[in-house]
Design a protein around this motif. Structure first.
Motif, mmCIF file in Angstrom:
data_model
loop_
_atom_site.group_PDB
_atom_site.id
_atom_site.type_symbol
_atom_site.label_atom_id
_atom_site.label_comp_id
_atom_site.label_asym_id
_atom_site.label_seq_id
_atom_site.Cartn_x
_atom_site.Cartn_y
_atom_site.Cartn_z
ATOM 1 N N PHE A 1 0.818 -1.206 0.000
ATOM 2 C CA PHE A 1 0.000 0.000 0.000
ATOM 3 C C PHE A 1 0.855 1.261 0.000
ATOM 4 O O PHE A 1 0.561 2.237 -0.697
ATOM 5 C CB PHE A 1 -0.912 -0.013 1.236
ATOM 6 C CG PHE A 1 -1.905 1.097 1.277
ATOM 7 C CD1 PHE A 1 -3.077 1.011 0.554
ATOM 8 C CD2 PHE A 1 -1.656 2.238 2.013
ATOM 9 C CE1 PHE A 1 -3.992 2.044 0.576
ATOM 10 C CE2 PHE A 1 -2.570 3.278 2.042
ATOM 11 C CZ PHE A 1 -3.739 3.183 1.316
ATOM 12 N N LEU B 1 2.039 3.272 -3.114
ATOM 13 C CA LEU B 1 1.136 4.212 -3.776
ATOM 14 C C LEU B 1 1.605 5.645 -3.584
ATOM 15 O O LEU B 1 1.340 6.525 -4.380
ATOM 16 C CB LEU B 1 -0.248 4.108 -3.150
ATOM 17 C CG LEU B 1 -1.259 3.190 -3.754
ATOM 18 C CD1 LEU B 1 -2.601 3.479 -3.127
ATOM 19 C CD2 LEU B 1 -1.335 3.397 -5.245
ATOM 20 N N MET B 2 2.297 5.850 -2.464
ATOM 21 C CA MET B 2 2.617 7.198 -2.036
ATOM 22 C C MET B 2 3.735 7.850 -2.858
ATOM 23 O O MET B 2 3.845 9.064 -2.877
ATOM 24 C CB MET B 2 3.047 7.176 -0.562
ATOM 25 C CG MET B 2 1.964 6.706 0.367
ATOM 26 S SD MET B 2 0.987 8.095 0.867
ATOM 27 C CE MET B 2 -0.014 7.426 2.151
ATOM 28 N N LEU B 3 4.613 7.042 -3.430
ATOM 29 C CA LEU B 3 5.788 7.647 -4.058
ATOM 30 C C LEU B 3 5.991 7.207 -5.493
ATOM 31 O O LEU B 3 6.452 6.105 -5.746
ATOM 32 C CB LEU B 3 7.045 7.289 -3.251
ATOM 33 C CG LEU B 3 7.119 7.827 -1.835
ATOM 34 C CD1 LEU B 3 8.398 7.354 -1.182
ATOM 35 C CD2 LEU B 3 7.049 9.341 -1.827
ATOM 36 N N PRO B 4 5.649 8.071 -6.445
ATOM 37 C CA PRO B 4 5.922 7.733 -7.840
ATOM 38 C C PRO B 4 7.430 7.669 -8.085
ATOM 39 O O PRO B 4 8.203 8.279 -7.346
ATOM 40 C CB PRO B 4 5.301 8.900 -8.620
ATOM 41 C CG PRO B 4 5.152 10.007 -7.638
ATOM 42 C CD PRO B 4 5.024 9.382 -6.292
ATOM 43 N N VAL C 1 9.946 10.650 -8.036
ATOM 44 C CA VAL C 1 10.368 11.323 -6.816
ATOM 45 C C VAL C 1 11.677 10.743 -6.268
ATOM 46 O O VAL C 1 12.494 11.440 -5.713
ATOM 47 C CB VAL C 1 9.251 11.212 -5.763
ATOM 48 C CG1 VAL C 1 9.682 11.840 -4.464
ATOM 49 C CG2 VAL C 1 8.007 11.883 -6.266
ATOM 50 N N LYS D 1 -11.512 5.560 -8.175
ATOM 51 C CA LYS D 1 -12.385 6.158 -7.174
ATOM 52 C C LYS D 1 -12.803 5.193 -6.081
ATOM 53 O O LYS D 1 -12.872 4.017 -6.300
ATOM 54 C CB LYS D 1 -13.638 6.734 -7.845
ATOM 55 C CG LYS D 1 -13.329 8.084 -8.450
ATOM 56 C CD LYS D 1 -14.495 8.587 -9.245
ATOM 57 C CE LYS D 1 -15.469 9.403 -8.432
ATOM 58 N NZ LYS D 1 -16.537 9.932 -9.255
ATOM 59 N N PHE E 1 -11.365 15.138 -6.427
ATOM 60 C CA PHE E 1 -10.484 14.029 -6.811
ATOM 61 C C PHE E 1 -9.597 14.437 -7.981
ATOM 62 O O PHE E 1 -8.376 14.251 -7.962
ATOM 63 C CB PHE E 1 -11.340 12.807 -7.178
ATOM 64 C CG PHE E 1 -10.591 11.734 -7.904
ATOM 65 C CD1 PHE E 1 -9.783 10.848 -7.206
ATOM 66 C CD2 PHE E 1 -10.682 11.621 -9.280
ATOM 67 C CE1 PHE E 1 -9.083 9.864 -7.884
ATOM 68 C CE2 PHE E 1 -9.984 10.637 -9.958
ATOM 69 C CZ PHE E 1 -9.181 9.758 -9.250
ATOM 70 N N VAL F 1 4.213 14.791 -2.008
ATOM 71 C CA VAL F 1 3.318 13.820 -2.638
ATOM 72 C C VAL F 1 2.603 12.980 -1.586
ATOM 73 O O VAL F 1 1.430 12.616 -1.749
ATOM 74 C CB VAL F 1 4.046 12.957 -3.694
ATOM 75 C CG1 VAL F 1 4.948 11.950 -3.073
ATOM 76 C CG2 VAL F 1 3.063 12.266 -4.603
ATOM 77 N N ILE F 2 3.284 12.692 -0.469
ATOM 78 C CA ILE F 2 2.619 11.950 0.606
ATOM 79 C C ILE F 2 1.457 12.782 1.158
ATOM 80 O O ILE F 2 0.353 12.278 1.379
ATOM 81 C CB ILE F 2 3.619 11.578 1.721
ATOM 82 C CG1 ILE F 2 4.522 10.447 1.227
ATOM 83 C CG2 ILE F 2 2.886 11.133 2.987
ATOM 84 C CD1 ILE F 2 5.641 10.096 2.172
ATOM 85 N N THR G 1 -1.384 12.670 -1.324
ATOM 86 C CA THR G 1 -2.052 11.372 -1.334
ATOM 87 C C THR G 1 -2.873 11.177 -0.070
ATOM 88 O O THR G 1 -3.989 10.647 -0.115
ATOM 89 C CB THR G 1 -1.009 10.244 -1.459
ATOM 90 O OG1 THR G 1 -0.038 10.626 -2.425
ATOM 91 C CG2 THR G 1 -1.656 8.952 -1.886
ATOM 92 N N ALA G 2 -2.312 11.618 1.055
ATOM 93 C CA ALA G 2 -3.030 11.462 2.318
ATOM 94 C C ALA G 2 -4.341 12.243 2.288
ATOM 95 O O ALA G 2 -5.384 11.729 2.709
ATOM 96 C CB ALA G 2 -2.151 11.932 3.474
ATOM 97 N N PHE H 1 -6.778 10.265 0.261
ATOM 98 C CA PHE H 1 -7.290 9.070 0.908
ATOM 99 C C PHE H 1 -8.253 9.391 2.033
ATOM 100 O O PHE H 1 -9.288 8.774 2.176
ATOM 101 C CB PHE H 1 -6.148 8.218 1.436
ATOM 102 C CG PHE H 1 -5.711 7.228 0.421
ATOM 103 C CD1 PHE H 1 -6.501 6.124 0.141
ATOM 104 C CD2 PHE H 1 -4.563 7.419 -0.294
ATOM 105 C CE1 PHE H 1 -6.122 5.225 -0.827
ATOM 106 C CE2 PHE H 1 -4.180 6.535 -1.267
ATOM 107 C CZ PHE H 1 -4.958 5.440 -1.533
ATOM 108 N N LYS I 1 -15.776 9.612 2.136
ATOM 109 C CA LYS I 1 -16.839 9.435 1.167
ATOM 110 C C LYS I 1 -17.414 8.025 1.262
ATOM 111 O O LYS I 1 -18.608 7.829 1.126
ATOM 112 C CB LYS I 1 -16.286 9.689 -0.244
ATOM 113 C CG LYS I 1 -17.323 10.223 -1.198
ATOM 114 C CD LYS I 1 -16.733 10.392 -2.564
ATOM 115 C CE LYS I 1 -16.970 9.160 -3.377
ATOM 116 N NZ LYS I 1 -16.127 9.016 -4.510
#
Lengths: 281, 293
Positions: free
Chosen positions: A119, A122-125, A128, A281, B216, B276-277, B280-281, B284, B290
């Motif tokens: 999981f 997901l945070m770091l492409p 980066v 989504k 989004f 980016v974190i 993303t946070a 999420f 939602k």
């Protein structure tokens, strides 16, 4: 139905056609450029109708060695792009399918640790952490190899999460039925889960193929020799600083770089839209 | 969420997660850890030895006018790309939702840029705007506008913004259209009966229902502008002229791979990771909320 005044019915069409022109015009002009000669393009009043050099331009690009690419023909870059995009798409689908299956259908030690590790990605492409990822890949001797092009980009979680989401909706009765029939976990995977997932797999394939094909920064770093680079990256080498850019070939390359991903999207449109909207989504 | 019925066995599931775990450890956690490690190290000029310097690299980065400049360029670039990719997409999606004839044609054509690589999108727009060659560039010259993005930084920035937004337009269009089609027609009919006109109906019924999609897409577009537009910049302007188009991700690449400043580049990487974190946070947290409601 919404009531609508008849005299404004043409307005949406007008705006949509303007949108189509905006989207289509750069692509069309590029196509026209790929059918002309470079002197015709440089003349300052380029034609807006296709010229007569379509076949010879594309043949030249595909088969003849390009001086700007150390004598490698564009056909080779096309092949590299294809191998990279397919490896990324299929590789990601396989490892994600298997790991999502393990996480959803088994209870094993370290299961949640595995889930959170996946999981987190997901945070770091890759963009980066580009420099250290390059160093790791170089240390493993993967520079200028298909493995180096594809494997580091396989390490991301979107596909795993998508499969997990889908697997959680599979009814328990199916597992129980499979067990009663004497089927083990691998049999269940192959005969029940795989067919059930075909729509998801198709959608994911489109998204991942386009993702892999369109990569730029990673292949730029991980390939040093022109014969291993991809079409999307190679096009930049053709844009020379001096005035000698072979524009007719650059435009043919641009079209060649657009056709495969566009074809995949168009051919699998139905699944693609569904997969895109469902997965994000 | 958990399943009630599961298979037995421990070895098999571990074997099944092993490939993904291996790739993730080698190509994700190792480099990410190295980025953090190198961001606290200083290297001598020959790259022979490194020394722990704590947060010095970060201080140096934030004291560097070139970095602050790049931060400013990134802000202008990402806000412009996001707005330019979202607003026309919303307009086109509203229109596409309204028409019956040719709806499939419009939809198919408008989704095409999704398949185009950012770098290729850059080349397409470069060809239109290349001074002396491009059709649009020549038109601008004819109109008396002195167009030369190779020399003019503002024009170069404008060009990469347009190319990057053009590429992202179709993604936003698809999501907006999906969002619009999910709105129950009965709601719109009810508003109609209450006498709400077209625009009023859009503002009071459609727009609020579309806000999750909009939010989004906003996050996705900002992430796109930050990280995925490298190809556009590299192919079209190379960060120039005189750093006018050098966004943060380009600077990380340039300082690390061309300038060979490992510590500085790693510090910049870590800063980008934090950005980016955070993005993303936010996404999420929001998505989770939602799901609950």
């Amino acid at each position: 139905m919404e009531s609508r005044s008849g005299h404004l019915a043409w307005l949406p069409h007008l705006i949509l056609i303007a949108g189509l022109l905006l989207v289509g015009f750069p692509i069309y002009v590029t196509f026209v450029g790929s059918t002309l000669t470079t002197p015709e393009i440089l003349s300052g009043h380029m034609s807006l109708l296709p010229g007569g050099h379509l076949v010879e331009n594309y043949l030249e690009a595909l088969t003849q060695g390009m001086p700007q690419l150390s004598g490698v023909p564009v056909g080779r870059l096309l092949l590299n792009s294809l191998v990279m995009a397919l490896t990324i798409a299929l590789g990601k689908m396989v490892i994600s399918f298997l790991s999502a299956y393990a996480i959803v259908f088994f209870r094993f030690p370290g299961r949640m640790v595995c889930f959170w590790m996946i999981f987190l990605t997901l945070m770091l492409p890759v963009e980066v952490r580009i420099v250290p990822t390059f160093q790791v890949t170089a240390n493993l001797g993967l520079i200028d190899s298909y493995g180096g092009l594809a494997i580091p980009l396989i390490a991301s979680a979107t596909a795993t999460l998508l499969f997990r989401q889908f697997f959680l909706t599979v009814p328990d009765e199916l597992i129980e039925a499979a067990r009663l029939d004497g089927a083990g976990p691998l049999r269940f995977l192959k005969d029940v889960l795989l067919p059930l997932s075909s729509t998801n797999l198709a959608a994911l394939f489109v998204i991942l193929f386009v993702y892999g094909w369109n990569q730029y920064l990673w292949p730029l770093l991980v390939t040093n020799t022109a014969s291993m680079t991809t079409l999307v990256v190679g096009i930049k080498s053709m844009l020379t600083v001096d005035a000698n850019t072979p524009w007719h070939l650059v435009m043919a390359m641009a079209i060649l770089a657009m056709v495969p991903p566009a074809a995949v999207v168009l051919l699998m449109q139905r699944w693609f839209v569904k997969g895109l909207v469902d997965s994000e989504k | 969420m958990q399943r009630r019925v599961v298979f037995d066995g421990k070895l098999l599931p571990m074997l099944l997660v092993a490939p993904q775990l291996a790739v993730t450890l080698v190509f994700f956690f190792w480099p990410a850890a190295e980025a953090v490690y190198f961001s606290t190290q200083a290297q001598d000029a020959f790259g022979l030895s490194t020394e722990f310097v704590g947060l010095d690299n970060f201080r140096a980065v934030f004291a560097d006018p070139a970095y602050l400049h790049s931060l400013g360029v990134t802000a202008v670039f990402s806000v412009s790309v996001t707005l330019l990719a979202m607003l026309p997409a919303l307009l086109l999606a509203v229109m596409a939702d309204r028409v019956v004839r040719f709806a499939a044609v419009y939809k198919t054509a408008l989704m095409l840029p999704y398949a185009v690589a950012p770098a290729i999108a850059g080349v397409l727009w470069l060809f239109l705007f290349a001074p002396g060659i491009g059709i649009v560039a020549n038109m601008l010259r004819w109109l008396g506008i002195d167009w030369n993005y190779v020399l003019n930084g503002d024009q170069a920035l404008l060009l990469v913004i347009v190319a990057a937004a053009w590429k992202q337009l179709s993604y936003n269009f698809l999501f907006f259209l999906a969002g619009l089609q999910a709105i129950p027609k009965s709601l719109l009919e009810a508003a109609s009966i209450d006498g709400a006109g077209g625009f009023h109906r859009f503002r009071t019924v459609v727009l609020p229902l579309l806000s999750p999609t909009t939010f989004f897409l906003f996050v996705v577009d900002v992430v796109y502008a930050f990280f995925e537009t490298f190809g556009v910049i590299h192919a079209v302007t190379g960060g120039g002229p005189s750093k006018a188009t050098e966004i943060l991700i380009y600077k990380v690449y340039y300082d690390g791979m061309v300038g060979l400043d490992l510590g500085g580049s790693s510090a910049q990487s870590v800063i980008l990771m934090v950005i980016v974190i955070a993005l993303t946070a936010i996404q999420f947290r929001y998505v989770e909320r939602k799901v609950h409601y």
